[in-house]
Design an enzyme around this catalytic site. Structure first.
Site, short mmCIF file in Angstrom:
data_model
loop_
_atom_site.label_atom_id
_atom_site.label_comp_id
_atom_site.label_asym_id
_atom_site.label_seq_id
_atom_site.Cartn_x
_atom_site.Cartn_y
_atom_site.Cartn_z
N ARG A 118 31.72 -46.50 -29.25
CA ARG A 118 31.19 -47.20 -28.10
C ARG A 118 31.02 -48.68 -28.48
NH1 ARG A 118 27.44 -42.83 -28.49
NH2 ARG A 118 27.92 -41.53 -26.79
N LYS A 140 39.75 -59.47 -21.61
CA LYS A 140 40.67 -58.27 -20.67
C LYS A 140 41.39 -57.48 -21.65
CE LYS A 140 40.83 -60.07 -16.06
NZ LYS A 140 41.79 -60.16 -14.78
N GLU A 182 52.65 -68.71 -18.02
CA GLU A 182 51.41 -68.68 -17.97
C GLU A 182 50.68 -70.16 -18.11
OE1 GLU A 182 49.82 -66.02 -16.75
OE2 GLU A 182 50.56 -64.14 -17.74
N LYS A 224 41.41 -71.66 -19.34
CA LYS A 224 40.98 -70.24 -19.38
C LYS A 224 39.50 -70.18 -19.69
CE LYS A 224 41.90 -65.54 -19.92
NZ LYS A 224 42.94 -64.51 -19.92
N GLU A 234 35.08 -61.51 -13.47
CA GLU A 234 35.92 -61.51 -12.29
C GLU A 234 35.27 -61.11 -10.88
OE1 GLU A 234 40.21 -60.90 -13.08
OE2 GLU A 234 40.48 -60.26 -10.99
N ARG A 238 37.51 -65.95 -11.36
CA ARG A 238 38.38 -65.69 -12.33
C ARG A 238 39.56 -64.99 -11.77
NH1 ARG A 238 37.44 -62.63 -18.25
NH2 ARG A 238 39.84 -62.54 -18.78
N ASN A 242 44.82 -64.80 -11.53
CA ASN A 242 46.01 -63.73 -11.30
C ASN A 242 47.06 -64.52 -10.46
OD1 ASN A 242 44.85 -61.52 -12.73
ND2 ASN A 242 43.19 -61.54 -11.23
N HIS A 245 50.42 -62.65 -10.12
CA HIS A 245 50.40 -61.41 -10.68
C HIS A 245 50.30 -60.41 -9.90
CE1 HIS A 245 49.27 -63.94 -14.06
NE2 HIS A 245 49.03 -62.91 -14.82
N HIS A 249 53.18 -57.91 -11.05
CA HIS A 249 52.82 -56.66 -11.66
C HIS A 249 53.69 -55.63 -10.70
CE1 HIS A 249 48.56 -57.40 -13.46
NE2 HIS A 249 49.43 -57.93 -14.03
N HIS A 262 56.41 -59.89 -18.70
CA HIS A 262 55.17 -60.07 -17.95
C HIS A 262 55.21 -61.44 -17.57
CE1 HIS A 262 51.10 -60.06 -16.55
NE2 HIS A 262 50.92 -61.28 -17.08
P1 NAD Z 1 54.18 -58.70 -26.25
O1 NAD Z 1 53.15 -58.54 -26.86
O2 NAD Z 1 55.12 -57.49 -25.80
O3 NAD Z 1 55.26 -59.76 -27.35
C1 NAD Z 1 56.55 -60.38 -27.05
C2 NAD Z 1 57.43 -59.68 -28.14
O4 NAD Z 1 57.37 -60.67 -29.07
C3 NAD Z 1 57.48 -58.47 -28.81
O5 NAD Z 1 58.61 -57.99 -29.09
C4 NAD Z 1 56.54 -58.77 -29.95
O6 NAD Z 1 56.78 -57.80 -31.15
C5 NAD Z 1 57.21 -60.22 -30.27
N1 NAD Z 1 56.54 -61.17 -31.11
C6 NAD Z 1 55.26 -61.42 -31.04
N2 NAD Z 1 55.02 -62.07 -32.05
C7 NAD Z 1 56.00 -62.73 -32.38
C8 NAD Z 1 56.44 -63.76 -33.51
N3 NAD Z 1 55.33 -64.67 -33.82
N4 NAD Z 1 57.52 -63.98 -33.76
C9 NAD Z 1 58.43 -63.07 -33.18
N5 NAD Z 1 58.26 -61.93 -32.53
C10 NAD Z 1 57.11 -62.01 -32.23
O7 NAD Z 1 54.09 -59.63 -24.89
P2 NAD Z 1 53.24 -60.72 -24.73
O8 NAD Z 1 54.01 -61.61 -23.65
O9 NAD Z 1 52.65 -61.56 -25.85
O10 NAD Z 1 52.19 -60.22 -23.92
C11 NAD Z 1 52.29 -59.45 -22.54
C12 NAD Z 1 51.01 -58.48 -22.37
O11 NAD Z 1 49.99 -59.24 -22.32
C13 NAD Z 1 51.37 -57.55 -21.11
O12 NAD Z 1 51.06 -56.34 -21.40
C14 NAD Z 1 50.36 -58.25 -19.98
O13 NAD Z 1 49.78 -57.39 -19.38
C15 NAD Z 1 49.38 -58.92 -21.18
N6 NAD Z 1 48.49 -59.78 -20.80
C16 NAD Z 1 46.97 -59.50 -20.88
C17 NAD Z 1 46.18 -60.38 -20.54
C18 NAD Z 1 44.83 -60.50 -20.68
O14 NAD Z 1 44.06 -61.36 -20.08
N7 NAD Z 1 44.33 -59.62 -21.40
C19 NAD Z 1 46.78 -61.89 -19.74
C20 NAD Z 1 48.25 -61.84 -19.66
C21 NAD Z 1 49.05 -60.70 -20.13
N1 GLY Z 2 45.24 -63.09 -17.43
C1 GLY Z 2 43.94 -62.94 -16.27
C2 GLY Z 2 42.65 -62.97 -16.73
O1 GLY Z 2 42.33 -63.08 -18.06
O2 GLY Z 2 41.68 -63.07 -15.99
#
Ligand code: NAD
Ligand code: GLY
Length: 363
Positions: A118, A140, A182, A224, A234, A238, A242, A245, A249, A262
C-alpha cells in the site's frame, strides 16, 4: 547544483539538478528512511550508473533488479517482477525503491512503490533528458495496457529527484532529441520567453552542450513543478502538460509501443495541435509554422506516420485519459505560449488535421 521544490504540502520534495550529482555520496543517502532499498534499473543503464548509485547509498542494504530495456516492457507483467523481487527478498514497508533510468523505469518503479504494501518510499534518479525534464517530476506513475498508454497507474510522489545532467552524455542522439520535444512543450504551453530562448539555442542543445542542457532541465522542471503544485491530480491546469499527447499517444499505440519514441510522437502531436488551432482560427499559420520549425530544428518528426487512418486515430484517441463523458478534450493553442484545454472541437476540422500529414500547418 540547483535545488527546486515541488510544493505539495506534506508531499513536497526537492529536485536536485547538476553535473556529477551521482558521485555525491551525501545527496541520495538521507532520503532513504529505512535500512533497505531496491534499485530498479535496466540492462542499458546498469553497466553505466548502477555502481555509482550503490556507492551513493553507503550503508543501506541494497538489492538490485535489472529489467529488460524498452517501452514494450512497461507492462503489468514487468511490474510483477518488481513485486516478486521485493517479496522474495522480504522487503518491508520501510523499504525505499530507487528508480534509476529513463521514463519507463521511473513510471513502472513509481507504480510499484505506490502499490507495494500500500505504498513505500521511492526516489527518482532520471537518466534521460525526457525523464529529467518531465516524467520524474509530478508523481504520474504507471504501465501501459494493450488498449492504451499509461492506462493503469497512480499519482504517487517521490521523496526526491536527482537529475545528474552529466549522464546525458551517454544518451543516444535519438533519445536526446526525443527529450527536447518535452522541453519545447514547456515553451509552447505558457513560457514564450523560454520558447524564444530555445529558438536561439536549439543547435547547441542538439549538440549536447552541457550548460545549455542544464538550463533547459532547470526551466522545464521549474515550469513542471509550478503546474503540478497548482493541480497535482490533473483536475484542471495540469492537463496542459499533455500538449501533443492525445495525438502522440495514438501514434505510439498505432505504430507499436517503442517504434516511435514517446518524445517523437509528442513532437508530431504538437504539430497536429498547432495545425488544428490554425483551422479553428486561434493562431496564425505563421505561429504554427514557427512551432513546427523549432521542432524540426531539434531533429524531431513533424509529420505523423502515413499509415495511421482517421478511423485509427478516432478509435485510439477515445481511450485518452482526458476523455470526459465520451468527449475528447484537446490541448490546443491560443497563441505561442498560450495553451488551452478545449472539448467539443468541430469534427470536420479535426478530420482535416488528421488527414493533413505532410501539409500540417501549411494552411
Ligand atoms: P526510456 O526510459 O525508454 O529511455 C530511453 C532509452 O535510453 C532506453 O533505451 C534507456 O535504456 C536508455 N537510457 C536511459 N538513460 C541512459 C543514459 N544515461 N545513457 C544511455 N542510455 C540511456 O524512455 P524515456 O524517453 O526516458 O521515457 C519515456 C517514457 O516516459 C514513456 O513511457 C512515457 O510514457 C513516460 N513519460 C511519463 C511521464 C510522467 O509524467 N510520468 C511524462 C512523460 C513521459
Ligand atoms: N507528463 C504530463 C504530466 O506529468 O502531467
Amino acid at each position: 547544483m540547483i535545488t527546486l521544490e515541488v510544493s505539495l504540502g506534506e508531499r513536497a520534495y526537492p529536485i536536485f539538478i547538476g553535473q556529477g550529482l551521482l558521485a555525491q555520496t551525501n545527496l541520495l543517502r538521507p532520503f532513504v528512511k529505512g535500512r533497505r532499498a531496491l534499485i530498479v534499473t535496466n540492462e542499458v543503464v546498469a553497466p553505466l550508473y548502477l555502481g555509482a548509485v550503490r556507492e551513493a547509498l553507503g550503508d543501506v542494504q541494497c538489492d538490485t533488479l535489472i529489467l529488460p530495456d524498452g517501452e514494450h516492457t512497461k507492462t503489468l507483467q514487468t511490474l510483477s517482477l518488481i513485486y516478486d523481487k521485493l517479496l522474495a527478498e522480504r522487503h518491508e514497508r520501510s523499504t525505499t525503491l530507487v528508480a534509476l533510468g529513463g521514463g519507463v523505469i521511473g513510471d513502472i518503479t513509481g507504480f510499484a512503490a505506490a502499490t507495494y504494501q500500500r505504498g513505500v518510499n521511492f526516489i527518482q534518479v532520471p537518466t534521460t533528458l525526457l525523464s529529467q525534464v518531465d516524467s520524474s517530476v509530478g508523481g504520474k506513475t504507471g504501465v501501459n495496457h494493450p488498449l492504451g498508454k499509461n492506462m493503469i497507474g497512480a499519482f504517487y510522489q517521490p521523496q526526491c529527484v536527482i537529475a545528474d545532467t552529466q549522464v546525458l552524455q551517454s544518451l543516444p542522439f535519438r533519445e536526446l532529441k526525443a527529450g527536447l520535444a518535452e522541453v519545447i512543450k514547456y515553451g509552447l504551453i505558457d513560457n514564450l520567453p523560454f520558447f524564444e530562448w530555445l529558438e536561439a539555442n536549439v543547435d547547441g542543445l542538439v549538440a549536447g552542450e552541457q550548460t545549455l542542457l542544464a538550463e533547459a532541465v532547470k526551466v522545464s522542471c521549474q515550469d513542471k513543478a509550478r503546474i503540478v503544485a497548482a493541480d497535482e491530480k490533473e483536475g484542471g491546469v495540469r492537463a496542459l502538460l499533455n500538449l501533443g499527447h492525445t495525438f502522440g499517444h495514438a501514434i505510439e499505440n498505432a505504430m507499436g509501443y517503442g517504434t516511435w519514441l514517446h518524445g517523437e510522437a509528442v513532437a508530431a502531436g504538437m504539430v497536429m495541435a498547432a495545425d488544428l488551432s490554425v483551422r479553428l482560427g486561434w493562431i496564425s499559420s505563421a505561429e504554427a509554422r514557427r512551432a513546427k520549425a523549432l521542432l524540426q530544428r531539434a531533429g524531431l518528426p513533424v509529420v505523423p506516420p502515413a499509415e495511421i487512418s482517421v478511423a485509427d486515430y478516432m478509435r485510439l484517441m477515445a481511450f485518452d485519459k482526458k476523455v470526459v463523458g465520451g468527449k475528447i478534450r484537446f490541448i490546443l493553442m491560443r497563441g505561442l505560449g498560450q495553451a488551452v484545454i478545449e472539448s467539443g472541437i468541430d469534427a470536420a476540422l479535426l478530420e482535416q488535421t488528421l488527414e493533413a500529414k505532410e501539409q500540417l500547418c501549411e494552411i
